[in-house]
Scaffold this motif. Structure first.
Motif, PDB file in Angstrom:
ATOM      1  N   LEU A 161       0.827  -1.339   0.053  1.00  0.00           N
ATOM      2  CA  LEU A 161      -0.198   0.145   0.063  1.00  0.00           C
ATOM      3  C   LEU A 161       0.774   1.317  -0.132  1.00  0.00           C
ATOM      4  CD1 LEU A 161      -2.673   1.478   0.132  1.00  0.00           C
ATOM      5  CD2 LEU A 161      -2.580   1.139   2.761  1.00  0.00           C
ATOM      6  N   ALA A 164       2.195   1.986  -3.463  1.00  0.00           N
ATOM      7  CA  ALA A 164       1.299   2.724  -4.134  1.00  0.00           C
ATOM      8  C   ALA A 164       0.805   3.910  -3.848  1.00  0.00           C
ATOM      9  CB  ALA A 164      -0.054   1.679  -3.988  1.00  0.00           C
ATOM     10  N   GLU A 165       0.923   4.209  -2.700  1.00  0.00           N
ATOM     11  CA  GLU A 165       0.627   5.588  -2.184  1.00  0.00           C
ATOM     12  C   GLU A 165       1.618   6.683  -2.582  1.00  0.00           C
ATOM     13  OE1 GLU A 165       0.141   5.810   2.103  1.00  0.00           O
ATOM     14  OE2 GLU A 165      -2.022   6.406   1.775  1.00  0.00           O
ATOM     15  N   ALA A 168       0.811   7.036  -6.212  1.00  0.00           N
ATOM     16  CA  ALA A 168      -0.556   7.995  -6.432  1.00  0.00           C
ATOM     17  C   ALA A 168      -0.259   9.412  -6.195  1.00  0.00           C
ATOM     18  CB  ALA A 168      -1.705   7.124  -5.320  1.00  0.00           C
ATOM     19  N   SER A 189      -8.957  -1.421  -4.468  1.00  0.00           N
ATOM     20  CA  SER A 189      -8.554  -1.826  -3.138  1.00  0.00           C
ATOM     21  C   SER A 189      -7.737  -0.765  -2.493  1.00  0.00           C
ATOM     22  CB  SER A 189      -7.503  -3.242  -3.417  1.00  0.00           C
ATOM     23  OG  SER A 189      -6.790  -3.057  -4.353  1.00  0.00           O
ATOM     24  N   TYR A 190      -7.286   0.215  -3.317  1.00  0.00           N
ATOM     25  CA  TYR A 190      -6.592   1.437  -2.763  1.00  0.00           C
ATOM     26  C   TYR A 190      -7.400   2.349  -1.954  1.00  0.00           C
ATOM     27  CZ  TYR A 190      -3.664   5.586  -2.615  1.00  0.00           C
ATOM     28  OH  TYR A 190      -2.880   6.764  -2.276  1.00  0.00           O
ATOM     29  N   ARG A 191      -8.467   2.423  -2.107  1.00  0.00           N
ATOM     30  CA  ARG A 191      -9.593   3.110  -1.284  1.00  0.00           C
ATOM     31  C   ARG A 191     -10.061   2.108  -0.337  1.00  0.00           C
ATOM     32  NH1 ARG A 191     -15.333   4.842  -2.268  1.00  0.00           N
ATOM     33  NH2 ARG A 191     -15.744   6.563  -0.825  1.00  0.00           N
ATOM     34  N   ARG A 193      -8.259   0.423   1.342  1.00  0.00           N
ATOM     35  CA  ARG A 193      -6.937   0.320   2.249  1.00  0.00           C
ATOM     36  C   ARG A 193      -6.620  -1.160   2.351  1.00  0.00           C
ATOM     37  NH1 ARG A 193      -5.064   4.327   0.572  1.00  0.00           N
ATOM     38  NH2 ARG A 193      -3.898   4.837   2.692  1.00  0.00           N
ATOM     39  N   ILE A 197      -1.719  -3.834  -3.147  1.00  0.00           N
ATOM     40  CA  ILE A 197      -2.652  -3.094  -4.039  1.00  0.00           C
ATOM     41  C   ILE A 197      -2.278  -3.738  -5.506  1.00  0.00           C
ATOM     42  CG2 ILE A 197      -3.253  -1.054  -5.512  1.00  0.00           C
ATOM     43  CD1 ILE A 197      -4.152  -0.958  -2.489  1.00  0.00           C
ATOM     44  N   LEU A 200      -4.248   0.614 -10.009  1.00  0.00           N
ATOM     45  CA  LEU A 200      -4.813   1.917  -9.383  1.00  0.00           C
ATOM     46  C   LEU A 200      -6.023   2.211 -10.403  1.00  0.00           C
ATOM     47  CD1 LEU A 200      -1.939   4.261  -8.568  1.00  0.00           C
ATOM     48  CD2 LEU A 200      -3.540   2.889  -6.916  1.00  0.00           C
TER      49      LEU A 200
END
Length: 573
Positions: A161, A164-165, A168, A189-191, A193, A197, A200
């Motif tokens: 995560l 990915a952040e 992002a 799945s990012y939202r 959490r 991931i 995106l």
DNA sequence: GCCGTTTTCGGCCCGACTGTTTTCAGTCG
């Protein structure tokens, strides 16, 4: 050792793949996949349920037939139907079906016409140009297969995560500079959490003359543009991560956000509910016949099926739809509920900052307390503290506490649990501490029963309080060691101990499923960052995310307690 | 193969895209 739920689920998934390739009834195929999902998600082992003579048909998507099959697998380790199917259809075809763009029909055609059984066969056929000759296939399909076969392993991988952040954040900044951008959100799945991931899914609303799509496909970290359309494009970044961008009409934003946030299983559950009310939910809105009745916000979408808003972290079809229906959704824990961090290191061992710096950083984050848990002597690589040095640290903390106004430093240790389950430091020094955190840093390869025994024995020590990173996993780097978590949790509860949800984004140990198991066991947990420098204290939100995915409320987490109550809770007397 | 506030049969979430076709099947999310 009894069979894991994952292994049972994998058998059913493989069976579903092979039956689908054979052209079996698609609803029968779906039934096996649904069952696989149920089994994989279930927090208790099937083997154990059977041992307790529980009725497996009470589980969703499990009927008499599948209950029998699960029993057979648990007892014999095998699924006769799967063996039978293997004699007709090679098991490796199930692997091939995992390649994006290849489904049951194409795999069947490839197998029957070109005798393709393995990924290697497939690669050779694509390279020799034989695939384009097949009916229904063409040059582009062959090219696609060639490429995807080569990058198969890369595409399979999910990233942490936090990784990915980082990606992002840059993308968000870049895209938000486009003309006419209004809403921006990352769904999927990012939202929700999730700890890892796969890709995106970006959703935006934008004015008429926006250049967002053009900017998106020309982003400087793009390796390849996989598809480009007016309202939807997909890119693959140089890191291998694929990113989707969708431009959504404003009035559909809520419906689209709901749809693309998923999970798939959650959406299906909500849509089934809609069916009963004779309404239809899709990514454009909620419809009664032809008439659009909602869709601007997610809240509206839920309201139409008689549900309150459901937080993204809960949307895994783990009972949240039912709980929402009954008004029994949990009041999820928030970062603001946390009153202190109970697993932190200093420069005395492998940390980077001093006691005072750590304390001040914690105070700055509004905490009431922070504990210092440096390593014990067995961790020689981290220059772990022996008895003498720990006593010195205790003295230093006592003195420092007299000068600190808005924070209290708790005296603690991350004491090694040795192979036999004894602790790395004697009781005479442990008793000088406010509490202890115990952890495994060696002998990861013990058998499941030995490892379980080791941890339970460690908790027998009256000075043991919290089990740190309980499974030792490092995401994408080291598997969890074998241990019977259910026994550990039960054992912890009986002894008045607690377990940690390690919030470090490379660990997130416990998993969400395991946290949920703790909740069901009635065992409270501690969310700690394992900070090795002041900035690591900011890992706390990752732990909170994971806890929210496990339905945890502030009352389930002991570092939400004020100091006095915390001390009382930790005391085993 | 599962399931039931259309309940033991006859349904099973829904729509878009891609590449192959020339009206659509296969696949995906």
């Amino acid at each position: 050792m009894s069979i894991h739920n994952n292994e049972i689920a994998n058998m059913f998934d493989e069976l579903a793949d092979l039956l689908e390739i054979e052209g079996s009834n698609r609803f029968r195929v779906r039934a096996y996949r649904n069952a696989a999902r149920t089994i994989r998600k279930h927090t208790k082992k099937m083997a154990q349920l059977i041992e307790q003579h529980r009725d497996l048909t009470e589980l969703p998507d499990i009927g008499n037939d599948l209950a029998d099959k699960i029993k057979t697998i648990v007892e014999t380790g095998q699924l006769p139907l799967l063996e039978k199917v293997h004699s007709r259809t090679p098991a490796t075809l199930s692997q091939i079906m995992k390649i994006r763009g290849l489904g049951p029909k194409r795999v069947k055609a490839l197998h029957e016409s070109l005798k393709i059984k393995t990924l290697d066969d497939l690669k050779h056929a694509a390279n020799s140009g034989r695939i384009r000759e097949l009916e229904g296939f063409g040059k582009k399909t062959e090219q696609m297969i060639k490429m995807r076969t080569e990058e198969f392993s890369e595409a399979e991988k999910r990233i942490k995560l936090i990784e990915a952040e980082e990606i992002a954040t840059s993308l968000r900044e870049y895209i938000k500079k486009s003309r006419g951008i209004k809403d921006f959100n990352i769904a999927g799945s990012y939202r929700r959490r999730k700890d890892t991931i796969g890709d995106l899914d970006i959703l935006v609303t934008a004015g008429k003359n926006t250049d967002v799509m053009q900017r998106f496909v020309t982003y400087d970290r793009v390796r390849e543009v996989l598809s480009q359309r007016e309202t939807r494009s997909t890119i693959r970044l140089r890191t291998g991560l694929s990113v989707d961008l969708r431009v959504i009409p404003e009035k559909s934003y809520g419906a689209a956000l709901h749809y693309f946030t998923g999970s798939k299983a959650h959406n299906i559950a909500v849509r089934k509910l809609a069916l009963k009310k004779k309404i239809k939910i899709n990514e454009y809105g909620v419809f009664k016949g032809e008439k659009r009745i909602a869709g601007n916000t997610e809240k509206e979408v839920y309201a139409q099926v008689g549900l309150p808003y459901i937080e993204p972290e809960l949307r895994e079809n783990r009972g949240e739809v039912d709980a929402a229906k009954r008004g029994k959704l949990p009041e999820l824990i928030n970062l603001e509920d946390i009153r202190g961090d109970l697993h932190c290191h200093t420069g005395a061992t492998d940390g980077k900052n001093t006691l005072k710096e750590m304390a001040q950083a914690a105070a700055k984050r509004g905490y009431e307390y922070i504990s210092i848990n440096d390593h014990s002597k067995h961790m020689a690589v981290a220059s772990g503290l022996g008895e003498k040095k720990l006593l010195e640290q205790i003295e230093t903390i006592d003195k420092l506490n007299e000068t600190l106004e808005d924070i209290v430093i708790l005296k603690s240790i991350e004491v090694d649990i040795l192979q036999d389950g004894s602790l790395d430091l004697p009781a005479r020094v442990l008793k000088e501490l406010d509490f202890t955190v115990g952890a495994v840093h060696s002998n990861f390869n013990l058998s499941r029963s030995q490892q379980t025994k080791r941890l339970l024995h460690a908790m027998d020590n009256p000075y043991f309080n919290i089990l740190a990173h309980p499974t030792g996993r490092l995401i994408n780097a080291r598997k969890a060691y074998e241990v019977d978590l259910e026994k550990i949790m039960q054992g912890a509860k009986e002894r008045g101990c607690f377990i940690e949800l390690n919030a470090h984004p490379a660990r997130l140990d416990l998993t969400d499923d395991a946290c949920l198991m703790a909740k069901h066991t009635g065992l409270n947990i501690v969310i700690s960052t394992d900070a090795h420098r002041t900035s690591d204290l900011d890992f706390m939100p990752y732990g909170i995310n994971q806890a929210r995915r496990a339905w945890l409320e502030a009352g389930d987490v002991i570092n939400c307690l004020p100091l006095k109550k915390l001390k009382k809770t930790l005391s085993r007397k």
